[in-house]
Design a protein around this motif. Sequence first.
Motif, mmCIF file in Angstrom:
data_model
loop_
_atom_site.group_PDB
_atom_site.id
_atom_site.type_symbol
_atom_site.label_atom_id
_atom_site.label_comp_id
_atom_site.label_asym_id
_atom_site.label_seq_id
_atom_site.Cartn_x
_atom_site.Cartn_y
_atom_site.Cartn_z
ATOM 1 N N TRP A 104 -3.336 17.089 -22.092
ATOM 2 C CA TRP A 104 -3.723 16.794 -22.827
ATOM 3 C C TRP A 104 -3.257 15.255 -22.042
ATOM 4 C CZ3 TRP A 104 0.011 14.841 -27.536
ATOM 5 C CH2 TRP A 104 -1.030 13.986 -28.446
ATOM 6 N N LEU A 105 -2.149 15.298 -22.058
ATOM 7 C CA LEU A 105 -1.713 14.020 -21.784
ATOM 8 C C LEU A 105 -1.979 13.740 -20.128
ATOM 9 C CD1 LEU A 105 2.780 14.802 -22.774
ATOM 10 C CD2 LEU A 105 0.525 12.890 -23.697
ATOM 11 N N ARG A 106 -1.863 14.321 -19.281
ATOM 12 C CA ARG A 106 -2.685 14.301 -18.509
ATOM 13 C C ARG A 106 -3.930 13.338 -18.294
ATOM 14 N NH1 ARG A 106 -1.017 14.985 -13.438
ATOM 15 N NH2 ARG A 106 0.671 16.395 -13.797
ATOM 16 N N GLN A 107 -4.853 13.952 -19.049
ATOM 17 C CA GLN A 107 -6.177 13.293 -19.497
ATOM 18 C C GLN A 107 -5.513 12.782 -20.204
ATOM 19 O OE1 GLN A 107 -8.911 14.610 -17.612
ATOM 20 N NE2 GLN A 107 -7.750 16.088 -17.372
ATOM 21 N N LEU A 108 -4.849 12.297 -21.651
ATOM 22 C CA LEU A 108 -5.343 10.784 -21.584
ATOM 23 C C LEU A 108 -4.566 10.152 -20.600
ATOM 24 C CD1 LEU A 108 -3.519 11.810 -25.413
ATOM 25 C CD2 LEU A 108 -6.251 11.390 -25.382
ATOM 26 N N ARG A 109 -3.844 10.352 -19.974
ATOM 27 C CA ARG A 109 -3.266 9.366 -18.952
ATOM 28 C C ARG A 109 -4.418 8.347 -18.262
ATOM 29 N NH1 ARG A 109 -2.376 6.159 -15.506
ATOM 30 N NH2 ARG A 109 -0.892 5.760 -13.154
ATOM 31 N N ALA A 110 -4.641 9.211 -17.634
ATOM 32 C CA ALA A 110 -6.244 9.231 -17.395
ATOM 33 C C ALA A 110 -7.132 7.770 -16.899
ATOM 34 C CB ALA A 110 -7.248 10.270 -16.898
ATOM 35 N N PRO A 111 -7.887 7.261 -18.480
ATOM 36 C CA PRO A 111 -8.700 6.068 -18.357
ATOM 37 C C PRO A 111 -7.436 4.952 -18.137
ATOM 38 C CG PRO A 111 -9.159 7.363 -20.554
ATOM 39 C CD PRO A 111 -8.044 8.690 -19.452
ATOM 40 N N PHE A 112 -5.812 4.637 -18.303
ATOM 41 C CA PHE A 112 -5.156 3.659 -18.278
ATOM 42 C C PHE A 112 -5.041 3.844 -16.864
ATOM 43 C CE2 PHE A 112 -4.499 5.039 -22.416
ATOM 44 C CZ PHE A 112 -4.199 4.022 -23.027
ATOM 45 N N ARG A 113 -6.032 3.973 -15.805
ATOM 46 C CA ARG A 113 -5.664 3.690 -14.810
ATOM 47 C C ARG A 113 -6.746 2.350 -14.207
ATOM 48 N NH1 ARG A 113 -6.884 9.454 -13.115
ATOM 49 N NH2 ARG A 113 -5.732 10.817 -12.372
ATOM 50 N N ASP A 114 -7.202 2.015 -14.937
ATOM 51 C CA ASP A 114 -8.144 0.615 -15.317
ATOM 52 C C ASP A 114 -7.159 0.211 -15.974
ATOM 53 O OD1 ASP A 114 -10.072 -1.031 -16.104
ATOM 54 O OD2 ASP A 114 -11.566 0.261 -16.051
ATOM 55 N N PRO A 115 -7.270 -1.078 -15.403
ATOM 56 C CA PRO A 115 -5.933 -1.798 -16.425
ATOM 57 C C PRO A 115 -6.392 -2.726 -17.645
ATOM 58 C CG PRO A 115 -6.971 -2.719 -14.203
ATOM 59 C CD PRO A 115 -7.420 -1.154 -13.808
ATOM 60 N N GLU A 116 -8.405 -3.199 -17.584
ATOM 61 C CA GLU A 116 -8.349 -3.353 -18.475
ATOM 62 C C GLU A 116 -8.852 -2.379 -19.990
ATOM 63 O OE1 GLU A 116 -12.582 -5.946 -17.354
ATOM 64 O OE2 GLU A 116 -13.063 -3.895 -16.917
ATOM 65 N N VAL A 117 -8.276 -0.566 -19.495
ATOM 66 C CA VAL A 117 -7.783 0.000 -20.814
ATOM 67 C C VAL A 117 -6.832 -0.488 -21.257
ATOM 68 C CG1 VAL A 117 -7.620 2.032 -21.323
ATOM 69 C CG2 VAL A 117 -9.777 1.328 -20.081
ATOM 70 N N MET A 118 -6.957 -0.307 -22.918
ATOM 71 C CA MET A 118 -5.554 -0.654 -24.170
ATOM 72 C C MET A 118 -5.608 0.350 -24.666
ATOM 73 S SD MET A 118 -4.183 -3.330 -22.418
ATOM 74 C CE MET A 118 -4.694 -4.487 -20.597
ATOM 75 N N PHE A 119 -6.757 0.758 -24.779
ATOM 76 C CA PHE A 119 -6.827 1.371 -26.135
ATOM 77 C C PHE A 119 -7.455 3.412 -25.415
ATOM 78 C CE2 PHE A 119 -8.194 3.418 -30.095
ATOM 79 C CZ PHE A 119 -7.093 3.340 -30.775
ATOM 80 N N ALA A 120 -6.668 4.505 -25.582
ATOM 81 C CA ALA A 120 -8.159 5.239 -25.692
ATOM 82 C C ALA A 120 -7.968 6.170 -27.359
ATOM 83 C CB ALA A 120 -7.457 5.821 -23.632
ATOM 84 N N PHE A 121 -9.045 7.063 -27.413
ATOM 85 C CA PHE A 121 -9.001 8.144 -28.090
ATOM 86 C C PHE A 121 -9.383 9.264 -27.715
ATOM 87 C CE2 PHE A 121 -12.330 4.909 -28.895
ATOM 88 C CZ PHE A 121 -13.503 6.246 -29.689
ATOM 89 N N GLY A 122 -8.933 10.824 -27.929
ATOM 90 C CA GLY A 122 -9.895 12.384 -27.530
ATOM 91 C C GLY A 122 -10.021 12.685 -28.847
ATOM 92 N N GLY A 123 -11.152 13.701 -28.257
ATOM 93 C CA GLY A 123 -11.953 14.873 -29.379
ATOM 94 C C GLY A 123 -10.228 15.208 -30.665
ATOM 95 N N VAL A 124 -11.610 15.474 -31.472
ATOM 96 C CA VAL A 124 -10.254 16.209 -32.193
ATOM 97 C C VAL A 124 -11.552 17.764 -32.703
ATOM 98 C CG1 VAL A 124 -9.406 16.796 -34.355
ATOM 99 C CG2 VAL A 124 -9.185 14.188 -32.844
ATOM 100 N N ARG A 125 -10.895 19.215 -32.860
ATOM 101 C CA ARG A 125 -11.606 19.763 -32.943
ATOM 102 C C ARG A 125 -11.003 19.605 -34.368
ATOM 103 N NH1 ARG A 125 -11.600 22.582 -28.553
ATOM 104 N NH2 ARG A 125 -9.815 23.412 -28.515
ATOM 105 N N MET A 126 -11.484 20.750 -35.411
ATOM 106 C CA MET A 126 -11.322 21.742 -36.625
ATOM 107 C C MET A 126 -11.780 22.625 -36.490
ATOM 108 S SD MET A 126 -12.220 19.318 -40.090
ATOM 109 C CE MET A 126 -11.148 18.830 -41.156
#
Length: 374
Positions: free
Chosen positions: A136-158
């Motif tokens: 989880w944390l490794r994948q959430l960190r991934a988009p922030f390699r792009d300096p333009e990314v300030m906010f990221a969100f992932g999927g949620v499963r019920m």
Amino acid sequence: EIAVMVLLTVILILYFLLLIALLTGWKRAMQPAPEDGSAKEPLISVVIPVRNEEMTIGNLLTTLAAQEYRNFEVIVVNDDSEDETLWTISRYELKNLQVIHSPGKGKKAAISAGVRASRGSIVVTTDADCRVPQQWLRQLRAPFRDPEVMFAFGGVRMEGSDSFFDSLQRMEFSSLIGTGASTAALGIPTMCNGANLAFRRKVFSEVKGYDDNLQVPSGDDEFLMRKVSERYMRGVRFVPSPEAVVTTSTQPDVGSFFNQRVRWASKWKYNSSRGTQLLAVSGIVFQIAFIITWFYILSPHILHVLFLMTIKIILEAAFLLQVSRFLNSSWNWLAFLSLQVFHPLYAIGVGVASFFRPFEWKHRIFKPNSRVFR
């Protein structure tokens, strides 16, 4: 009668175009984050607001302890719990875990306190009743390699039972997750879920957190996303990895489900985003059109109506099947077809109720338009 059918046809064609846009956005959202080959792991602060979570917080802490990403801290913010939540937390040995107490009331005040206490350059939030995968944390960190990314969100499963009611919940919820991912990919962020989001700690201060909506009990996710997207046009990103999908539970009964959806809908009237407002208004128009269309099934226009409804079902299935597959959420054709009938009535009912009906959240009562917790 012909004029009505022409109007309904135009509205449905607009809805079809929306579905095609969502399909396009979903394909774009699934583009993987760039790899930089760096082994560096910046400190991530996981902020968890809790109130009366003695039955659920243990599962979350167990899955956090199993994270492959190691450089993180966990800040649990107690929002005036009245049960054994704090005792339950004390039973778990988790490196860099601290428990603090919120100085205010509500989830937003708790998250704000957690951000102030955090040390990481990236802040991640989730809910106490969730379970997170090992990556989880490794994948959430991934988009922030792009300096333009300030906010990221992932999927949620019920997750729930195999009952028909739980199948309806999973499918309806999947549509919300898919819509949020698609619109963000199209550059018009409209919705996300606070159970699985991340942002740069500095941007929280830049947009002044929840200062202008602190007393609105819901919307900690979408209001923050909107403020970030207004400041950074390309700053919001969906995390396209199934390994970043968080799991939560379905509601146990119809009353709890309706209460939850009224709470979620209550934030829409405070949302100043034009894109979100347009999506909400157009959604209601589409639902009304679907209901009116039913009354023409036994009319001389039956073939025309069936043709339109067939296109609707095909496009919706094409979209939801992709989202459900990504979330690894079970598919139920009977539930999907039943939603063709029930969902318009449910959507309008929830929308109307959100303006008048009080709802309960974490043993607090919130009355519409009062902005006061009780």
